[in-house]
Design a protein around this motif. Structure first.
Motif, PDB file in Angstrom:
ATOM      1  N   HIS A 194       0.589  -1.002   0.522  1.00 39.49           N
ATOM      2  CA  HIS A 194       0.766   0.075   0.115  1.00 39.49           C
ATOM      3  C   HIS A 194       0.715   1.644   0.263  1.00 39.49           C
ATOM      4  CE1 HIS A 194      -3.705  -2.751  -0.208  1.00 39.49           C
ATOM      5  NE2 HIS A 194      -2.452  -3.530   0.835  1.00 39.49           N
ATOM      6  N   CYS A 195       1.444   1.092  -1.103  1.00 35.71           N
ATOM      7  CA  CYS A 195       2.820   2.545  -1.414  1.00 35.71           C
ATOM      8  C   CYS A 195       1.992   3.871  -1.129  1.00 35.71           C
ATOM      9  CB  CYS A 195       3.436   2.523  -2.856  1.00 35.71           C
ATOM     10  SG  CYS A 195       4.081   0.496  -2.159  1.00 35.71           S
ATOM     11  N   ALA A 243       3.857   2.781  -8.106  1.00 31.61           N
ATOM     12  CA  ALA A 243       4.000   1.915  -9.280  1.00 31.61           C
ATOM     13  C   ALA A 243       2.574   1.926 -10.151  1.00 31.61           C
ATOM     14  CB  ALA A 243       5.050   1.285  -9.650  1.00 31.61           C
ATOM     15  N   CYS A 276       4.124  -2.820 -10.294  1.00 33.41           N
ATOM     16  CA  CYS A 276       4.468  -2.989  -9.409  1.00 33.41           C
ATOM     17  C   CYS A 276       5.010  -3.894  -9.224  1.00 33.41           C
ATOM     18  CB  CYS A 276       3.076  -3.927  -8.347  1.00 33.41           C
ATOM     19  SG  CYS A 276       3.990  -4.467  -6.509  1.00 33.41           S
ATOM     20  N   PRO A 277       6.819  -3.331  -8.334  1.00 36.99           N
ATOM     21  CA  PRO A 277       7.755  -4.068  -7.977  1.00 36.99           C
ATOM     22  C   PRO A 277       7.704  -5.265  -7.424  1.00 36.99           C
ATOM     23  CG  PRO A 277       7.977  -2.167  -7.513  1.00 36.99           C
ATOM     24  CD  PRO A 277       6.883  -2.044  -8.033  1.00 36.99           C
ATOM     25  N   LYS A 322       2.564  -7.321  -6.436  1.00 36.22           N
ATOM     26  CA  LYS A 322       1.537  -7.787  -5.622  1.00 36.22           C
ATOM     27  C   LYS A 322       0.252  -7.015  -6.492  1.00 36.22           C
ATOM     28  CE  LYS A 322       2.607 -10.131  -2.252  1.00 36.22           C
ATOM     29  NZ  LYS A 322       1.883 -11.771  -2.529  1.00 36.22           N
ATOM     30  N   THR A 323      -0.100  -7.317  -8.184  1.00 34.85           N
ATOM     31  CA  THR A 323      -0.928  -7.235  -8.609  1.00 34.85           C
ATOM     32  C   THR A 323      -0.963  -8.367  -8.971  1.00 34.85           C
ATOM     33  OG1 THR A 323      -0.271  -5.533 -10.404  1.00 34.85           O
ATOM     34  CG2 THR A 323      -1.254  -4.806  -8.585  1.00 34.85           C
TER      35      THR A 323
HETATM   36  S1  SF4 Z   1       0.527  -2.847  -5.791  1.00 32.34           S
HETATM   37 FE1  SF4 Z   1       2.024  -2.502  -5.977  1.00 32.34          FE
HETATM   38  S2  SF4 Z   1       3.138  -0.578  -6.587  1.00 32.34           S
HETATM   39 FE2  SF4 Z   1       1.037  -1.182  -5.915  1.00 32.34          FE
HETATM   40  S3  SF4 Z   1       0.314  -0.677  -3.210  1.00 32.34           S
HETATM   41 FE3  SF4 Z   1       1.280  -2.622  -3.682  1.00 32.34          FE
HETATM   42  S4  SF4 Z   1       2.634  -2.831  -3.457  1.00 32.34           S
HETATM   43 FE4  SF4 Z   1       3.024  -0.853  -3.680  1.00 32.34          FE
END
Ligand code: SF4
Ligand code: HEM
Lengths: 243, 496
Positions: B186-187, B191, B227-228, B231-232
């Motif tokens: 939940h950055c 990205a 997403c590096p 996590k999607t």
């Molecule tokens: S999906 Fe990836 S980039 Fe997006 S908020 Fe979660 S960890 Fe961060």
């Protein structure tokens, strides 16, 4: 009734009535689907399941078809300028060859799409009857298109003089089928194929074309959504009473 | 100053026992549907290892996250131009082979097999095609260093380690590993959100949870590549992408997310952080070795009157500010400085922090006595089995100082507690260690309490969501009486 009259009626139906039926269905069903089943507006990508042939199928197909559609759009919108451009043979050749290459790309892509869906077991898991109908109609359409480009040259020339006026007559609600009735058999097939494609749009995965990214190019990278009006609700005057 | 609130997390790696209960809790609630079988919004990896999807940290392969060059902060492979050019085929999108093909077993064979001389078996069948498959990999195939020549030795975090260190890591008498549970971070500078052509991904203003609007998602798949942390996930059945939702329906009713709630080792902490959103761009652009500090700088003191005022002006409710003051995450990350963001070099500003594991085995058994490997009582981390560089690559963008700082403090507290409870260590020596580790006895007690004796309420300080207010204040509920309820509903069915 003699045969001639029958053909007249048929022509009238195919080129003056059918386009409107198609367009009405296209708009009404697309909008209804967007409102009622917006969830189903997606590209339905299958790259996740099969990624080897995918590139050679989807990329040539899309780049090809976008070139071709762009060409058709130019012929429709600015036929005059197109004729001016074509007045020099070299420029005519450049245009025609670009179009032909686009057509071949599209066809190569389509063939690969079909082979991919026939050979990959995983891709078959997400292949529906609707997909096969769309792919068949597209192959028919691109096939008749390439045939026309090769055997009825120069398309970019006569499109401006007969197709464009016909399409405009449709748009302006005064259909004039005299532009199309003298055209060769294959060209007529291509016109009817176009109606079929437009008709299929709202019922199939083709709807993805209607929702191609648009605000994307202008928007800021980060998106935030608030559930309440920050300024209105959370100021102290609305604060919940302290116990 | 633009103060916002963010529900943030701390995972204490020293406490993780690698039981996967979190993953199962999540799977049972959210990803047991068709098309999501392969997804593990929460997964637990063994480090060193290649993780799930395989080698997700290898950004040469997946090209995820942001990069910073002369021209500023840019998405590595999912900027606008590249996304449009690659929309028909994304060269960096992982495919099912990078995760695994989900399977079940043909259990009915156990019951229907005709009588014979062999035991009947239940053969594995693919949950995608329904055909028999040869199972070759799974999401935690490298658990506890299983198949380490294939997995552990290809961990991207081994970069920068000396050949000797790498070899020692796979020497049988020096083997070392720890568990690394992962969910979406939940950055603050996600990205995934930035890359979405449809604007379907967004951060919730109230709590910073990152979500994908299922009705807006068009399956362009750019978030998957962007997403590096991978996590999607792409739901191959509905043609939409999905991700961890931090169990927001649970949070809104005051319950901890399922993975937090079920955690056996009680390694998970959750609480609000207040941060300054105006600083995101500047801080995400810092040089790599300053990124951890930069991210800490963005997190603001919830007791500072100026911050409270700015938070109020921004519509953050008093109850949320109070919750931020009690946040265990604030303590671990800011006050104590022992929780670190994973792979800060991706520049997405992850809001899930990890307390590094003190796993360095620093004593050996010679058959009779246990010997401390370090001279004196203070451990020498450079003699530890796990190279500091490895932990730093994982948790502090390669900056070893942060990892050392955290580990030194954790170790000092152990000595201090031992002096208190067992008494075989001089208290003076223990206090000296504490001072050297930048820790007071009060802080040591607080860290000890929150680490070892924490109750449910200590670990999860969930801010009130105030959704009730949100609805009442913006729309008159009476107006909606007898109409559509909570909005139009549509079954998430795949279209034609
Ligand atoms: S999906 Fe990836 S980039 Fe997006 S908020 Fe979660 S960890 Fe961060
Ligand atoms: C700029 C416009 C377009 C974009 C962005 C776009 C994008 C896409 C994407 C992402 C896919 C999924 C590919 C995958 O499986 O991963 C797709 C599939 C498809 N598109 Fe498009 N498309 C566009 C225009 C068109 C047009 C104009 C047509 C035809 C009229 C078309 C026909 C198709 C078809 C038939 C498929 C399915 C192919 C298959 O069976 O696998 N697209 N498109």
């Amino acid at each position: 009734m003699n045969n001639v009259a029958l053909f007249d009626y048929l022509n009238l139906f195919l080129y003056a009535v059918l386009p409107y039926v198609t367009l009405v269905v296209f708009f009404l069903v697309s909008i209804q689907r967007y409102i009622g089943h917006g969830f189903t507006y997606t590209s339905l990508s299958s790259q996740f399941l099969e990624n080897k042939v995918h590139f050679w199928a989807l990329v040539p197909f899309h780049y090809g078809i976008l070139i071709i559609l762009g060409g058709h759009l130019i012929g429709f919108l600015i036929p005059g300028q197109l004729l001016v451009w074509n007045s020099s043979p070299l420029r005519l050749y450049v245009l025609e060859i670009t179009g032909l290459i686009g057509g071949v790309f599209t066809m190569v892509g389509l063939v690969n799409i079909v082979l991919r869906r026939l050979t990959s077991v995983k891709a078959q898991m997400v292949t529906t009857i609707a997909d096969w109908i769309v792919l068949s109609v597209l192959i028919f359409q691109v096939g008749t298109g390439i045939y026309t480009a090769v055997f009825h040259s120069w398309g970019s020339y006569w499109f401006a003089t007969s197709m464009s006026p016909y399409l405009w007559s449709i748009v302006t609600l005064s259909p004039d089928i005299s532009f199309v009735t003298p055209l060769p058999y294959m060209v007529k097939m291509h016109i009817l194929g176009a109606f079929a494609v437009i008709f299929l749009f709202p019922f199939t995965r083709l709807v993805h074309v209607l929702v191609v990214p648009n605000p994307y190019l202008w928007r800021k990278p980060q998106m935030v959504r608030w559930y309440y009006d920050r300024k209105r609700i959370r100021t102290t005057e609305f604060e919940t009473p302290k116990h | 100053m633009d103060i916002r609130s963010q529900i943030s997390m701390v995972f204490h790696l020293d406490k993780c026992i690698g039981c996967h209960t979190c993953s199962i809790a999540c799977k049972n609630i959210w990803t047991d549907r068709k098309g999501t079988e392969y997804m593990w919004w929460n997964n637990v990896e063994t480090k060193p290892g290649t993780g799930y999807p395989t080698q997700w940290e290898n950004q040469d392969k997946y090209q995820g996250g942001w990069k910073h060059d002369g021209g500023g902060l840019k998405l590595k492979s999912t900027g606008k131009g590249k996304i449009i050019a690659n929309i028909f085929h994304n060269p960096h999108q992982p495919t099912m082979d990078d995760y695994y093909e989900p399977w079940t077993y043909k259990y009915e064979d156990l019951f229907n097999a005709p009588e014979g001389t062999d035991q009947p078996t239940a053969r594995p069948i693919s949950m995608v095609t329904g055909e028999f498959i040869q199972v070759e990999a799974g999401p935690n195939w490298d658990d506890d260093l299983g198949g380490s020549e294939v997995y552990a030795q290809n961990d991207p975090n081994l970069e920068g380690l000396s050949e000797e260190q790498k070899q020692q890591l796979s020497a049988i008498e020096r083997l070392v590993f720890f568990y690394f549970p992962r969910i979406c971070n939940h950055c603050l500078n996600p990205a995934c959100v930035a890359s979405c052509p449809s604007g379907a991904l967004y951060k919730r203003g109230e709590d910073g949870i990152v979500l994908i609007d299922q009705n807006r998602c068009r399956g362009w798949r750019s978030c998957i590549a962007a997403c590096p942390y991978k996590k999607t996930y792409y739901n191959w059945q509905t043609g939409k992408s999905e991700k961890c939702i931090l169990c927001f329906p649970r949070l809104e009713s005051g319950q901890a997310p399922a993975c937090f709630h079920s955690c056996v080792g009680r390694i998970r902490y959750l609480g609000v952080l207040l941060y300054d959103a105006d600083m995101i761009d500047e801080m995400a652009s810092k040089p790599e070795n300053e990124l951890v500090d930069a991210q800490r700088d963005m997190i603001k003191d919830p007791f500072d009157p100026k911050i409270i005022e700015a938070a109020r002006a921004n519509g953050i409710h008093d109850s949320v500010i109070k919750s931020a003051q009690k946040s265990p995450v604030y303590k671990y990350v800011k006050e104590w400085g022992i929780a670190l963001p994973p792979h800060a070099e991706y520049r997405t500003m992850p809001m899930l922090f990890y307390v590094p594991p003190m796993l360095p085995v620093m004593s050996s058994f010679d058959g009779e006595t246990v010997k401390t490997l370090a001279e004196g009582i203070f451990p020498d981390f450079d003699k530890a089995r796990i190279p500091m560089k490895f932990l730093a690559n994982l948790l502090s963008a390669g900056n070893e100082n942060h990892v050392r700082y955290a580990l030194r403090k954790e170790m000092a507290i152990r000595h201090y507690r031992r002096a208190l409870t067992v008494g075989d260590i001089e208290m003076d020596a223990a206090l000296k260690l504490l001072t050297e580790a930048d820790c007071t006895p009060e802080q040591a007690d607080a860290i000890y309490d929150l680490t070892s004796l924490c109750t449910f309420e200590d670990r999860f300080v969930i801010p009130p969501a105030h959704r009730e207010e949100a609805i009442q204040m913006t729309r008159d509920p009476l107006e909606h009486k007898q109409s559509v309820g909570f909005g139009l509903r549509e079954e998430p069915k795949r279209g034609a």
